[in-house]
Design an enzyme around this catalytic site. Structure first.
Site, mmCIF file in Angstrom:
data_model
loop_
_atom_site.group_PDB
_atom_site.id
_atom_site.type_symbol
_atom_site.label_atom_id
_atom_site.label_comp_id
_atom_site.label_asym_id
_atom_site.label_seq_id
_atom_site.Cartn_x
_atom_site.Cartn_y
_atom_site.Cartn_z
ATOM 1 N N HIS A 215 -4.599 1.547 -4.993
ATOM 2 C CA HIS A 215 -4.603 1.275 -3.260
ATOM 3 C C HIS A 215 -4.457 2.760 -2.884
ATOM 4 O O HIS A 215 -3.547 3.251 -3.104
ATOM 5 C CB HIS A 215 -3.138 0.630 -2.878
ATOM 6 C CG HIS A 215 -3.309 0.183 -1.619
ATOM 7 N ND1 HIS A 215 -3.619 0.986 -0.541
ATOM 8 C CD2 HIS A 215 -2.860 -0.894 -1.068
ATOM 9 C CE1 HIS A 215 -3.442 0.230 0.576
ATOM 10 N NE2 HIS A 215 -3.104 -0.929 0.197
ATOM 11 N N HIS A 282 -10.849 -5.163 -0.382
ATOM 12 C CA HIS A 282 -9.826 -5.174 0.483
ATOM 13 C C HIS A 282 -9.881 -4.127 1.484
ATOM 14 O O HIS A 282 -9.703 -2.922 1.523
ATOM 15 C CB HIS A 282 -8.406 -4.508 -0.496
ATOM 16 C CG HIS A 282 -6.935 -4.774 0.085
ATOM 17 N ND1 HIS A 282 -6.462 -3.774 0.645
ATOM 18 C CD2 HIS A 282 -6.301 -5.939 0.197
ATOM 19 C CE1 HIS A 282 -5.242 -4.099 0.980
ATOM 20 N NE2 HIS A 282 -5.121 -5.333 0.590
ATOM 21 N N GLU A 334 -7.810 -10.521 0.956
ATOM 22 C CA GLU A 334 -7.417 -9.705 2.350
ATOM 23 C C GLU A 334 -8.616 -8.806 2.321
ATOM 24 O O GLU A 334 -8.583 -7.672 2.896
ATOM 25 C CB GLU A 334 -6.159 -8.799 2.082
ATOM 26 C CG GLU A 334 -5.136 -9.660 1.517
ATOM 27 C CD GLU A 334 -3.589 -8.715 1.427
ATOM 28 O OE1 GLU A 334 -2.525 -9.353 2.020
ATOM 29 O OE2 GLU A 334 -3.615 -7.815 0.697
ATOM 30 N N CYS A 352 -2.566 -3.871 9.361
ATOM 31 C CA CYS A 352 -2.756 -2.497 8.757
ATOM 32 C C CYS A 352 -4.302 -2.051 8.711
ATOM 33 O O CYS A 352 -4.469 -1.088 8.530
ATOM 34 C CB CYS A 352 -2.068 -2.564 7.472
ATOM 35 S SG CYS A 352 -0.388 -2.563 7.291
ATOM 36 N N CYS A 430 4.178 -4.652 4.915
ATOM 37 C CA CYS A 430 3.388 -3.174 5.159
ATOM 38 C C CYS A 430 3.121 -3.186 6.689
ATOM 39 O O CYS A 430 3.124 -2.026 7.213
ATOM 40 C CB CYS A 430 2.023 -3.402 4.489
ATOM 41 S SG CYS A 430 1.094 -4.865 4.521
ATOM 42 N N CYS A 431 2.869 -4.231 7.466
ATOM 43 C CA CYS A 431 2.416 -3.995 8.876
ATOM 44 C C CYS A 431 3.297 -3.491 9.767
ATOM 45 O O CYS A 431 3.064 -2.659 10.653
ATOM 46 C CB CYS A 431 1.698 -5.306 9.319
ATOM 47 S SG CYS A 431 0.429 -6.098 8.257
HETATM 48 O O1 FUB Z 1 -0.676 -3.433 -1.165
HETATM 49 C C1 FUB Z 1 -0.019 -2.802 -0.323
HETATM 50 C C2 FUB Z 1 -0.180 -3.488 1.210
HETATM 51 O O2 FUB Z 1 0.141 -4.951 1.086
HETATM 52 C C3 FUB Z 1 -1.777 -3.786 1.476
HETATM 53 O O3 FUB Z 1 -2.199 -2.583 2.303
HETATM 54 C C4 FUB Z 1 -1.651 -4.953 2.301
HETATM 55 O O4 FUB Z 1 -2.925 -5.601 2.533
HETATM 56 C C5 FUB Z 1 -0.914 -5.837 1.490
HETATM 57 O O5 FUB Z 1 -1.516 -6.296 0.599
HETATM 58 ZN ZN ZN Z 2 -0.039 -4.937 6.597
#
Ligand code: FUB
Ligand code: ZN
Length: 667
Positions: A215, A282, A334, A352, A430-431
């Site tokens: 990520h 993603h 996602e 996010c 996360c958001c």
């Molecule tokens: O994987 C970390 C965060 O969780 C991602 O950025 C979001 O999309 C969620 O999956």
């Molecule tokens: Zn998020």
């Protein structure tokens, strides 16, 4: 170009100051309680719990030395939650593997908030949190509570899924903000130690890990650390991650042999980044990567990387972005979907991801002042980002659909990701802290600057200064955005200098504006910016953009939106809600030649421009001839009822309870 020094941009804007105050007064304290699991009705976070558990283990190790039996790695899953909160054990890890990042984002939001609103009590709380984080760090600099608690023998063995480098990225970003705000470097030193540890392990040499983050975010964070410290090694590590991604043999295939032969779109590792032209996988990962790539292109002048960034930006904006600035059309992974596949009611459009799009656009602006980047940054900001948070700052959207029928989201499994009202918190959270850090750092998105020019990208009231040819130039902006398009800027002290002020002409104006000024002259208009020079000691500029409501339709290849249009006014996208217009919004057809009138409403706690449009509710007449059972009848005619359609800004939807909502309206 650089973003203007955030400490030197004082937000005075009515609209944004209110949001920043909300983040400080509600969001930051609420999230602190959440991170400490003190809100029983919200999903538990376990974030501080994990840092404390890791800290305890560390202490035991320090005290007992060799006698301490460190835990051997036991895989406890990507997300581990106890049955009940009371069952949580003091020495176990809970939550998602990236739970540490929630605290780092919180610290980042606190840092930016302290820059504009000093608050000794909040600073003390953050210092206390930082002490807990630092107590969890291993002597070699490693810092990720999932592995510290579950066993270090498998650390960095699953870069694809296990987010250790993602947590590094957020740690750095939080530490940089906190250092800039307070001058305190405890967390910054911890971040540097973790980055140094990672740098010592990764690379192409013998015995090194030649992987990269599953990520992305460490890339742009390391560039920020380089910007702050000037240490080349952080830039080199970020460049390494970007250069390695997608190369053959694919690193993630080594970790996960079952992936063999399948292109890894999800992690944007399907090909080397310079060859990537389509935004895939993603969505949050993607835009975080592209932001890092843009940083690298700016710092190195790498043309092939810049070309890739431009193509990826176009791929998003021309084929994969909702009119709300949301991206990531499908909940499956996602992810971005195919070009033009932008369903409204099953949209993912993660908050996010819109935030990441703001990051990407802002980084492109640092390379080149072209209003197309600022247009997208503004669109994402005023619509999907703001929609992510309730008016009272106490609940949040993760997914930002463009159409909602509440009953369907609850019962239809294809839509369970869509929530008809904002949620207090999320297990995968996360958001919310991402919104908090973006809003409190707004001062970084208004301007970029080079030696002589201050480029104005967002019209948000603020004050700043800039030194040009040794002269201290003060700039003060008052803006009516988003309610009016009237902006007044005063510039003081620029006489005799090369000071240049570049003002963005938003794409939504169609290039039309009215400009009146004294004490400056217009030089040229280029790439959507008006350049003003020849400043006298006192200059006043009034620029006005017409915010007429417009009907905007999507490219006809967006099958969902054929025969539909959205209403926009300036950068704000509007929507209709059941509470104003009755349920079954799909029956409504807007009068495409009718006028749309504006009303200033105080229903949302401050003045908001709402719209009234003439429309019809169209209901097919009931007939008795039902050749195939009760569901179908022969069509004869429709009943058309004139209505006055009320539209509110999309970012305000679902603030008046659960109800239907739609951005697109039949035309
Ligand atoms: O994987 C970390 C965060 O969780 C991602 O950025 C979001 O999309 C969620 O999956
Ligand atoms: Zn998020």
């Amino acid at each position: 170009m650089q973003p203007a020094d955030i400490k030197n941009v004082k937000i005075t804007d009515e609209f944004w100051s209110r949001k920043q105050a909300l983040v400080k007064k509600e969001v930051i304290p609420y999230q602190w309680e959440i991170l400490n699991d003190r809100i029983p009705e919200a999903e538990a976070s376990y974030c501080m719990h994990n840092f404390k558990a890791a800290g305890l283990l560390n202490e035991k190790m320090r005290k007992k030395g060799d006698a301490f039996e460190a835990p051997r790695f036991t895989y406890r899953g990507f997300a581990v939650f106890p049955e009940k909160r009371e069952d949580a054990k003091d020495d176990e890890f809970y939550g998602f593997v990236f739970q540490d990042s929630d605290l780092y984002k919180w610290i980042e939001a606190v840092g930016y908030s302290l820059m504009t609103n000093p608050d000794p009590v909040l600073e003390e709380t953050a210092d206390h949190a930082i002490d807990i984080v630092c107590a969890a760090q291993l002597p070699n600099g490693y810092l990720d509570t999932y592995y510290i608690i579950n066993g270090m023998d498998k650390s960095f063995s699953d870069l694809r899924d296990h987010h250790e480098l993602y947590c590094l990225g957020h740690l750095i970003e939080g530490a940089v903000a906190y250092y800039l705000a307070t001058g305190k470097d405890k967390l910054l030193k911890a971040a540097e130690r973790y980055a140094d540890h990672v740098a010592s392990l990764f690379g192409n040499g013998e015995g090194k890990i030649n992987g990269y983050p599953g990520h992305e975010i460490a890339e742009m964070a390391l560039f920020a650390l380089y910007d702050l410290t000037g240490e080349e090694r952080y830039k080199a590590l970020a460049e390494y991650f970007i250069d390695e991604r997608g190369k053959e043999p694919n690193y993630f295939e080594k970790e996960h042999p079952d992936m063999k032969g399948k292109p890894d779109y999800y992690h944007q590792a399907h090909m080397p980044v310079r060859e990537q032209t389509e935004a895939v996988g993603h969505a949050v990962r993607a835009v975080y990567l592209y932001s890092g790539m843009a940083d690298m292109a700016r710092l190195t002048g790498d043309k092939s990387l810049l070309d890739a960034c431009e193509k990826l930006f176009e791929s998003i904006v021309d084929t994969k972005m909702y009119i709300t600035g949301g991206i990531g059309a499908t909940h499956l992974g996602e992810s971005f979907s195919l070009p033009y596949d932008l369903p409204n009611d099953t949209a993912y459009s993660e908050t996010c991801a819109a935030i990441g799009l703001v990051f990407f656009a802002e980084r492109m602006l640092r390379i080149k002042a072209d209003s197309k980047y600022a247009d997208v940054m503004e669109l994402a900001l005023y619509n999907t980002v703001l929609s992510g948070m309730a008016l009272d700052g106490k609940s949040f959207f993760y997914v930002n659909p463009l159409e909602v029928i509440p009953e369907n989201c609850k019962k239809d499994e294809r839509k369970t990701h869509v929530k008809p009202v904002r949620q207090k918190w999320f297990g995968c959270a996360c958001c919310p802290p991402n919104i908090a850090r973006l809003i409190s750092s707004l001062g970084r998105y208004i301007f970029t600057e080079d030696d002589t020019t201050l480029y104005t990208h967002l019209y948000a009231g603020c004050e700043t200064t800039k030194t040009v040819n040794g002269k201290n130039v003060s700039v003060s902006m008052q803006s009516g955005f988003p309610n009016t398009g009237n902006v007044r800027i005063t510039v003081t002290g620029a006489a005799g200098s090369d000071f240049t002020l570049a003002l963005r002409v938003p794409g939504w104006t169609g290039g039309r504006y009215s400009l009146n000024m004294t004490g400056a002259s217009e030089k040229e208009t280029k790439n959507g910016y008006i350049y003003l020079t020849g400043f006298e000691d006192e200059a006043a500029i009034e620029i006005s953009f017409d915010m007429i409501p417009r009907l905007i339709s999507a490219d006809t290849r967006v099958a969902e939106d054929n025969f539909k249009a959205a209403v926009t006014r300036g950068p704000v996208v509007y929507c209709m809600e059941g509470v104003d217009n009755g349920e079954n919004l799909r029956q409504i057809k807007i009068d495409k030649r009718g006028t749309i009138t504006e009303e200033v409403s105080d229903e949302f706690g401050y003045d908001v421009v709402t719209l009234k449009a003439s429309a019809k509710r169209i209901i097919p007449a009931k007939t008795d001839f039902k050749p195939f059972g009760g569901l179908y009848s022969e069509f004869t005619s429709v009943e058309e009822k004139e209505i006055s359609l009320r539209l509110i800004p999309y970012y305000l939807w679902a603030n008046r309870g659960e109800n239907e909502m739609s951005v697109y309206i039949n035309i």
